[in-house]
Motif scaffolding. Structure first.
Motif, PDB file in Angstrom:
ATOM      1  N   TYR A 113       4.280   0.707  -3.172  1.00 47.11           N
ATOM      2  CA  TYR A 113       3.734   0.666  -4.131  1.00 47.11           C
ATOM      3  C   TYR A 113       2.825   1.713  -4.681  1.00 47.11           C
ATOM      4  CZ  TYR A 113       6.908  -3.401  -4.046  1.00 47.11           C
ATOM      5  OH  TYR A 113       8.038  -4.271  -4.025  1.00 47.11           O
ATOM      6  N   HIS A 114       1.560   1.945  -3.840  1.00 46.16           N
ATOM      7  CA  HIS A 114       0.919   2.590  -4.183  1.00 46.16           C
ATOM      8  C   HIS A 114       0.529   3.874  -3.746  1.00 46.16           C
ATOM      9  CE1 HIS A 114      -0.782  -1.422  -5.117  1.00 46.16           C
ATOM     10  NE2 HIS A 114      -1.687  -1.160  -6.023  1.00 46.16           N
ATOM     11  N   GLN A 115       1.667   4.446  -3.030  1.00 41.84           N
ATOM     12  CA  GLN A 115       1.902   5.712  -2.326  1.00 41.84           C
ATOM     13  C   GLN A 115       0.646   5.886  -1.314  1.00 41.84           C
ATOM     14  OE1 GLN A 115       4.811   7.109  -2.841  1.00 41.84           O
ATOM     15  NE2 GLN A 115       5.375   5.346  -3.678  1.00 41.84           N
ATOM     16  N   GLY A 116       0.009   5.169  -0.873  1.00 42.13           N
ATOM     17  CA  GLY A 116      -1.285   5.168  -0.045  1.00 42.13           C
ATOM     18  C   GLY A 116      -0.702   5.073   1.632  1.00 42.13           C
ATOM     19  N   LYS A 117      -1.892   4.856   2.205  1.00 46.87           N
ATOM     20  CA  LYS A 117      -1.702   4.660   3.763  1.00 46.87           C
ATOM     21  C   LYS A 117      -2.806   3.429   4.136  1.00 46.87           C
ATOM     22  CE  LYS A 117      -0.654   9.401   4.996  1.00 46.87           C
ATOM     23  NZ  LYS A 117      -1.127  10.669   5.734  1.00 46.87           N
ATOM     24  N   ILE A 118      -1.930   2.746   5.310  1.00 39.58           N
ATOM     25  CA  ILE A 118      -2.930   1.654   5.806  1.00 39.58           C
ATOM     26  C   ILE A 118      -2.413   1.659   7.271  1.00 39.58           C
ATOM     27  CG2 ILE A 118      -0.860  -0.066   5.195  1.00 39.58           C
ATOM     28  CD1 ILE A 118      -3.054  -2.150   5.382  1.00 39.58           C
ATOM     29  N   PHE A 119      -3.537   1.688   8.116  1.00 42.16           N
ATOM     30  CA  PHE A 119      -3.270   1.648   9.598  1.00 42.16           C
ATOM     31  C   PHE A 119      -4.654   1.182  10.052  1.00 42.16           C
ATOM     32  CE2 PHE A 119      -5.131   5.610   7.945  1.00 42.16           C
ATOM     33  CZ  PHE A 119      -6.243   5.908   8.727  1.00 42.16           C
ATOM     34  N   ILE A 159       0.877  -1.187  -0.042  1.00 43.41           N
ATOM     35  CA  ILE A 159       0.036   0.108  -0.107  1.00 43.41           C
ATOM     36  C   ILE A 159       0.654   1.406  -0.176  1.00 43.41           C
ATOM     37  CG2 ILE A 159      -1.686   1.238   1.216  1.00 43.41           C
ATOM     38  CD1 ILE A 159      -2.908  -1.113  -0.043  1.00 43.41           C
ATOM     39  N   GLU A 160       1.770   1.298   0.930  1.00 41.71           N
ATOM     40  CA  GLU A 160       2.647   2.763   1.096  1.00 41.71           C
ATOM     41  C   GLU A 160       3.819   2.688  -0.088  1.00 41.71           C
ATOM     42  OE1 GLU A 160       3.558   2.989   5.178  1.00 41.71           O
ATOM     43  OE2 GLU A 160       1.382   3.009   5.871  1.00 41.71           O
TER      44      GLU A 160
END
Length: 385
Positions: free
Chosen positions: A348-354, A345-346
């Motif tokens: 490869y996809h430049q997103g966030k997971i929490f 997520i963070e």
């Protein structure tokens, strides 16, 4: 690089210490010379009183280190030394310096006669100021060096972990290749036999799934291709596959409209693996019986995707460590699932997971945040322009 930095810091500290030592030696030599001359004048008979006054003036003017202002009893400036000023601003600068000196420390009183008293105001020399701040500078430099060392070692450790990840992933993909090929051959053979076609279809679905898993592992370590697609389709496809392979006691509740698209650049194979992993963790937390709720919504330039369960929950102390490699609460497993999910997520996809929220005995909600496609395209265009 660290050794080179350490040598530079050591050499700079050595040079600076030597410079301070030389300056102090020069000041001490001048002080001793003045003391010797003053002793000579005190022991010699006084021939000319004005000569002693001239000597005092020469001491003050000969001083090259300590800023000094010499005044009379009503604070008229008689002389000054080691204070930088221009002729135009001389009076203004000296008055300002005198005010500072009067505030810092009491002056040295010189009794010229019964009716005449003069004062010498002064402040610390640059050498003394440097000596005061030198330990602080050293501590700051050492602190900076320790920080650099820490981040360097930390980066090195992460790089080593990444190499282990990549090596394990590539090897797993390679090892899965041979049995998958054999299974495909067995399925083709089963098609020639009198066997229920539905069973063969299920076998083929599982083999396709294994191929996808192999593809996921083979992509670890290399930047995956992101396609602008509907996130809803990826979620529905993954949940549909899981529904037929998990207990009927597990309910999947997809709370988002079936006719709406949530367009975001993503790699469907890798994102599907993340959803799968989070759902399987939720099933374990619920003891194979409960409800998994999946929610999607858009806000500004982002898509929010929540996966919520009604399982045993996660303590707040584990909210961050749960994503660390090797962390697991299961008796079996390597503790790599959530760590890989975070990487996908963070990184490869430049997103966030929490963990959005969790309560012991009530359940946990994981949140994934991804960029919307239009925002992603605008950002890409701005970078190109």
């Amino acid at each position: 690089m660290l050794i080179l930095i350490a040598i530079i810091i050591g050499a700079a500290s050595f040079q600076y210490t030597n410079w301070l030592a030389r300056k102090m030696a020069e000041e001490e030599h001048k002080s001793v010379a003045m003391w010797a001359e003053a002793t000579r004048r005190l022991t010699a008979p006084v021939e000319d009183p004005d000569d002693n006054m001239s000597f005092l003036v020469s001491i003050l003017e000969g001083n090259t280190g300590i800023p000094i202002i010499w005044t009379d009893s009503i604070q008229n400036i008689i002389s000054a030394a080691n204070i930088e000023y221009s002729e135009k601003r001389k009076d203004q600068v000296l008055q300002r310096e005198l005010a500072k000196m009067m505030h810092d420390r009491p002056p040295i009183k010189i009794v010229i006669s019964e009716h005449e008293v003069q004062y010498i105001y002064y402040r610390d020399s640059k050498t003394l100021q440097n000596l005061k701040y030198f330990p602080l500078i050293q501590i700051a430099v050492i602190g900076l060096f320790v920080t650099i060392v820490y981040f360097t070692i930390n980066s090195s450790r992460k790089a080593e972990q990444n190499q282990v990840w990549v090596g394990m992933s590539k090897e797993t993909a390679h090892q899965l290749g041979t049995p998958i090929s054999s299974l495909m051959a067995w399925v083709e053979l089963l098609k020639t036999q009198d066997i229920d076609e539905k069973l063969i279809d299920e076998f083929e679905k599982d083999i396709l799934r294994l191929e996808k898993i192999t593809e996921r592992f083979s992509k670890i370590g290399s930047k995956p291709e992101l396609k602008i697609d509907d996130l809803r389709k990826t979620i529905v496809s993954t949940v549909t596959y899981l529904q037929s392979r998990t207990s009927q006691k597990v309910q999947y509740d997809m709370q988002f409209p079936a006719d709406r698209s949530y367009i975001t650049p993503h790699n469907a194979a890798l994102l599907s693996w993340v959803i799968e992993n989070l759902c399987k963790n939720a099933i374990d937390a619920m003891g194979n019986s409960g409800k998994i709720t999946l929610l999607l919504r858009e806000e500004d330039n982002q898509i929010y995707f929540d996966i919520r369960d009604n399982g045993k929950g996660i303590p707040k102390s584990q909210f961050k460590t749960i994503f660390d490699p090797g962390f697991t609460t299961k008796k079996r497993g390597w503790g790599l699932g959530l760590s890989l999910a975070k990487r996908i997520i963070e990184n490869y996809h430049q997103g966030k997971i929490f963990i959005k929220q969790s309560e012991i005995g009530k359940g946990t909600t994981f949140r994934i945040i991804l960029k919307k496609a239009d925002f992603f395209q605008q950002k890409t265009k701005s970078i190109i322009n």
